[in-house]
Design a protein around this motif. Structure first.
Motif, PDB file in Angstrom:
ATOM      1  N   ARG A  63      -5.457   5.837  -4.431  1.00 12.24           N
ATOM      2  CA  ARG A  63      -4.368   6.814  -4.477  1.00 12.24           C
ATOM      3  C   ARG A  63      -4.061   7.240  -5.915  1.00 12.24           C
ATOM      4  NH1 ARG A  63      -1.448   7.909  -0.343  1.00 12.24           N
ATOM      5  NH2 ARG A  63       0.574   7.922  -1.357  1.00 12.24           N
ATOM      6  N   ALA A  64      -4.142   6.307  -6.841  1.00 14.69           N
ATOM      7  CA  ALA A  64      -3.920   6.657  -8.247  1.00 14.69           C
ATOM      8  C   ALA A  64      -5.046   7.559  -8.750  1.00 14.69           C
ATOM      9  CB  ALA A  64      -3.827   5.398  -9.097  1.00 14.69           C
ATOM     10  N   MET A  65      -6.260   7.304  -8.263  1.00 18.49           N
ATOM     11  CA  MET A  65      -7.421   8.093  -8.684  1.00 18.49           C
ATOM     12  C   MET A  65      -7.311   9.537  -8.223  1.00 18.49           C
ATOM     13  SD  MET A  65     -10.669   7.664  -9.795  1.00 18.49           S
ATOM     14  CE  MET A  65     -12.335   7.859  -9.346  1.00 18.49           C
ATOM     15  N   THR A  66      -6.883   9.732  -6.992  1.00 18.64           N
ATOM     16  CA  THR A  66      -6.841  11.095  -6.439  1.00 18.64           C
ATOM     17  C   THR A  66      -5.566  11.842  -6.780  1.00 18.64           C
ATOM     18  OG1 THR A  66      -5.889  10.317  -4.356  1.00 18.64           O
ATOM     19  CG2 THR A  66      -8.304  10.449  -4.488  1.00 18.64           C
ATOM     20  N   GLY A  67      -4.613  11.147  -7.404  1.00 19.50           N
ATOM     21  CA  GLY A  67      -3.365  11.805  -7.767  1.00 19.50           C
ATOM     22  C   GLY A  67      -2.385  11.891  -6.616  1.00 19.50           C
ATOM     23  N   LYS A  68      -2.606  11.108  -5.573  1.00 15.92           N
ATOM     24  CA  LYS A  68      -1.697  11.119  -4.416  1.00 15.92           C
ATOM     25  C   LYS A  68      -0.498  10.204  -4.622  1.00 15.92           C
ATOM     26  CE  LYS A  68      -4.705  12.899  -1.145  1.00 15.92           C
ATOM     27  NZ  LYS A  68      -4.956  14.143  -1.083  1.00 15.92           N
ATOM     28  N   ALA A  69      -0.492   9.469  -5.735  1.00 13.65           N
ATOM     29  CA  ALA A  69       0.628   8.584  -6.065  1.00 13.65           C
ATOM     30  C   ALA A  69       0.807   8.636  -7.577  1.00 13.65           C
ATOM     31  CB  ALA A  69       0.338   7.158  -5.602  1.00 13.65           C
ATOM     32  N   PRO A  70       2.019   8.424  -8.054  1.00 14.78           N
ATOM     33  CA  PRO A  70       2.246   8.435  -9.508  1.00 14.78           C
ATOM     34  C   PRO A  70       1.352   7.406 -10.197  1.00 14.78           C
ATOM     35  CG  PRO A  70       4.330   8.343  -8.322  1.00 14.78           C
ATOM     36  CD  PRO A  70       3.245   8.170  -7.305  1.00 14.78           C
ATOM     37  N   PHE A  71       0.607   7.842 -11.201  1.00 15.01           N
ATOM     38  CA  PHE A  71      -0.418   7.017 -11.838  1.00 15.01           C
ATOM     39  C   PHE A  71       0.154   5.724 -12.421  1.00 15.01           C
ATOM     40  CE2 PHE A  71      -3.368   5.869 -15.245  1.00 15.01           C
ATOM     41  CZ  PHE A  71      -4.564   5.898 -14.561  1.00 15.01           C
ATOM     42  N   VAL A  72       1.095   5.827 -13.328  1.00 14.60           N
ATOM     43  CA  VAL A  72       1.611   4.641 -14.027  1.00 14.60           C
ATOM     44  C   VAL A  72       2.347   3.722 -13.057  1.00 14.60           C
ATOM     45  CG1 VAL A  72       3.168   3.818 -15.839  1.00 14.60           C
ATOM     46  CG2 VAL A  72       1.694   5.790 -16.260  1.00 14.60           C
ATOM     47  N   ALA A  73       3.218   4.271 -12.224  1.00 15.65           N
ATOM     48  CA  ALA A  73       3.978   3.445 -11.276  1.00 15.65           C
ATOM     49  C   ALA A  73       3.036   2.708 -10.328  1.00 15.65           C
ATOM     50  CB  ALA A  73       4.956   4.304 -10.494  1.00 15.65           C
ATOM     51  N   THR A  74       1.974   3.367  -9.901  1.00 19.60           N
ATOM     52  CA  THR A  74       1.025   2.754  -8.970  1.00 19.60           C
ATOM     53  C   THR A  74       0.266   1.610  -9.625  1.00 19.60           C
ATOM     54  OG1 THR A  74       0.791   4.838  -7.781  1.00 19.60           O
ATOM     55  CG2 THR A  74      -0.941   3.210  -7.450  1.00 19.60           C
ATOM     56  N   ILE A  75      -0.200   1.806 -10.860  1.00 21.03           N
ATOM     57  CA  ILE A  75      -0.953   0.714 -11.477  1.00 21.03           C
ATOM     58  C   ILE A  75      -0.036  -0.440 -11.869  1.00 21.03           C
ATOM     59  CG2 ILE A  75      -2.880   2.157 -12.184  1.00 21.03           C
ATOM     60  CD1 ILE A  75      -1.871   2.028 -15.052  1.00 21.03           C
ATOM     61  N   VAL A  76       1.209  -0.156 -12.214  1.00 26.13           N
ATOM     62  CA  VAL A  76       2.149  -1.237 -12.528  1.00 26.13           C
ATOM     63  C   VAL A  76       2.455  -2.042 -11.267  1.00 26.13           C
ATOM     64  CG1 VAL A  76       4.520  -1.753 -13.249  1.00 26.13           C
ATOM     65  CG2 VAL A  76       3.144  -0.138 -14.562  1.00 26.13           C
ATOM     66  N   ALA A  77       2.716  -1.370 -10.154  1.00 26.26           N
ATOM     67  CA  ALA A  77       3.011  -2.065  -8.894  1.00 26.26           C
ATOM     68  C   ALA A  77       1.788  -2.856  -8.426  1.00 26.26           C
ATOM     69  CB  ALA A  77       3.439  -1.063  -7.828  1.00 26.26           C
ATOM     70  N   THR A  78       0.604  -2.310  -8.600  1.00 26.32           N
ATOM     71  CA  THR A  78      -0.618  -3.005  -8.207  1.00 26.32           C
ATOM     72  C   THR A  78      -0.824  -4.250  -9.055  1.00 26.32           C
ATOM     73  OG1 THR A  78      -1.599  -0.914  -7.503  1.00 26.32           O
ATOM     74  CG2 THR A  78      -3.117  -2.752  -7.882  1.00 26.32           C
ATOM     75  N   LEU A  79      -0.583  -4.130 -10.350  1.00 27.43           N
ATOM     76  CA  LEU A  79      -0.704  -5.289 -11.228  1.00 27.43           C
ATOM     77  C   LEU A  79       0.301  -6.370 -10.829  1.00 27.43           C
ATOM     78  CD1 LEU A  79      -2.101  -6.596 -13.611  1.00 27.43           C
ATOM     79  CD2 LEU A  79      -0.447  -5.480 -15.113  1.00 27.43           C
ATOM     80  N   LEU A  80       1.506  -5.961 -10.486  1.00 26.70           N
ATOM     81  CA  LEU A  80       2.510  -6.922 -10.023  1.00 26.70           C
ATOM     82  C   LEU A  80       2.016  -7.651  -8.775  1.00 26.70           C
ATOM     83  CD1 LEU A  80       5.302  -8.246 -10.082  1.00 26.70           C
ATOM     84  CD2 LEU A  80       6.143  -6.292  -8.763  1.00 26.70           C
ATOM     85  N   LEU A  81       1.439  -6.925  -7.836  1.00 27.66           N
ATOM     86  CA  LEU A  81       0.902  -7.530  -6.618  1.00 27.66           C
ATOM     87  C   LEU A  81      -0.188  -8.546  -6.944  1.00 27.66           C
ATOM     88  CD1 LEU A  81       0.729  -7.546  -3.491  1.00 27.66           C
ATOM     89  CD2 LEU A  81      -1.006  -5.765  -3.723  1.00 27.66           C
ATOM     90  N   VAL A  82      -1.092  -8.200  -7.855  1.00 26.39           N
ATOM     91  CA  VAL A  82      -2.185  -9.100  -8.229  1.00 26.39           C
ATOM     92  C   VAL A  82      -1.631 -10.355  -8.908  1.00 26.39           C
ATOM     93  CG1 VAL A  82      -4.196  -9.321  -9.754  1.00 26.39           C
ATOM     94  CG2 VAL A  82      -3.925  -7.297  -8.333  1.00 26.39           C
ATOM     95  N   VAL A  83      -0.649 -10.181  -9.790  1.00 26.59           N
ATOM     96  CA  VAL A  83      -0.046 -11.327 -10.472  1.00 26.59           C
ATOM     97  C   VAL A  83       0.682 -12.218  -9.464  1.00 26.59           C
ATOM     98  CG1 VAL A  83       1.727 -12.019 -12.148  1.00 26.59           C
ATOM     99  CG2 VAL A  83       0.077 -10.236 -12.737  1.00 26.59           C
ATOM    100  N   LEU A  84       1.413 -11.621  -8.519  1.00 30.67           N
ATOM    101  CA  LEU A  84       2.084 -12.415  -7.481  1.00 30.67           C
ATOM    102  C   LEU A  84       1.063 -13.191  -6.651  1.00 30.67           C
ATOM    103  CD1 LEU A  84       4.856  -9.974  -6.214  1.00 30.67           C
ATOM    104  CD2 LEU A  84       5.191 -12.133  -7.443  1.00 30.67           C
ATOM    105  N   HIS A  85      -0.026 -12.546  -6.305  1.00 30.94           N
ATOM    106  CA  HIS A  85      -1.087 -13.219  -5.552  1.00 30.94           C
ATOM    107  C   HIS A  85      -1.609 -14.419  -6.327  1.00 30.94           C
ATOM    108  CE1 HIS A  85      -5.361 -13.829  -4.486  1.00 30.94           C
ATOM    109  NE2 HIS A  85      -4.884 -13.747  -3.268  1.00 30.94           N
ATOM    110  N   ARG A  86      -1.848 -14.214  -7.609  1.00 34.66           N
ATOM    111  CA  ARG A  86      -2.349 -15.308  -8.451  1.00 34.66           C
ATOM    112  C   ARG A  86      -1.347 -16.459  -8.520  1.00 34.66           C
ATOM    113  NH1 ARG A  86      -7.205 -16.439 -11.102  1.00 34.66           N
ATOM    114  NH2 ARG A  86      -6.755 -18.071 -12.601  1.00 34.66           N
TER     115      ARG A  86
END
Length: 161
Positions: A63-86
């Motif tokens: 979604r970040a790649m295609t511009g269907k979601a805000p770029f910075v907000a999407t990668i920050v939220a995704t990073l948060l998800l990955v860190v929570l998973h870890r």
């Protein structure tokens, strides 16, 4: 942040070809970063939690790649998800109750050659699934097995007689 907007383009799905290419490079490197943070285990022995995180991360990056979601907000939220998973993965190492909650617990399918059909039904394992698992561990028949367990990672482990 304006410099980033110039590089990746707007979030409304109308970046230029060059901006899409910049997004691809940034998200490729970002994906590698996420995998490194999440750890090698995330993509080797996939638990249900690992699968969900992998799907969500892939979807968010798309979604970040295609511009269907805000770029910075999407990668920050995704990073948060990955860190929570870890963090949850690490916590399950130290808290058995959390490990059982997140990953489940192993289930005995065969003990001393006797099949536990109730356990197989609860785990949605057919006779053919069990026999395949046994064959993969070089056991021809349940009578050749001292213990067969449906492990938390979704594989059948076998201890021969």
């Amino acid at each position: 942040m304006e410099w980033l907007q110039v590089i990746v383009g707007p979030d409304n799905g109308t970046p230029s070809v060059a901006q899409f290419c910049a997004r691809a490079v940034i998200l490729f490197l970002y994906g590698i970063l996420c995998i490194r943070i999440a750890g090698r285990r995330t993509f080797s022995n996939l638990s249900p939690l690992d699968i969900i995180v992998a799907i969500v991360v892939g979807s968010n990056i798309s979604r970040a790649m295609t511009g269907k979601a805000p770029f910075v907000a999407t990668i920050v939220a995704t990073l948060l998800l990955v860190v929570l998973h870890r963090l949850v993965a690490r916590a399950t190492v130290h808290a058995n109750w959390l490990g059982r909650l997140v990953k489940g617990k192993p289930v005995t399918l065969v003990r001393d050659g006797q099949i536990d059909r109730v356990a197989m039904r609860r785990q949605d394992i057919s006779d053919e699934d069990l026999l395949e698992g046994l064959r993969l561990k070089r056991a021809e028949h349940p009578s050749d097995v001292r213990l067969a367990t449906f492990e938390r990672g979704g594989k059948i482990s076998v201890v021969p007689k």
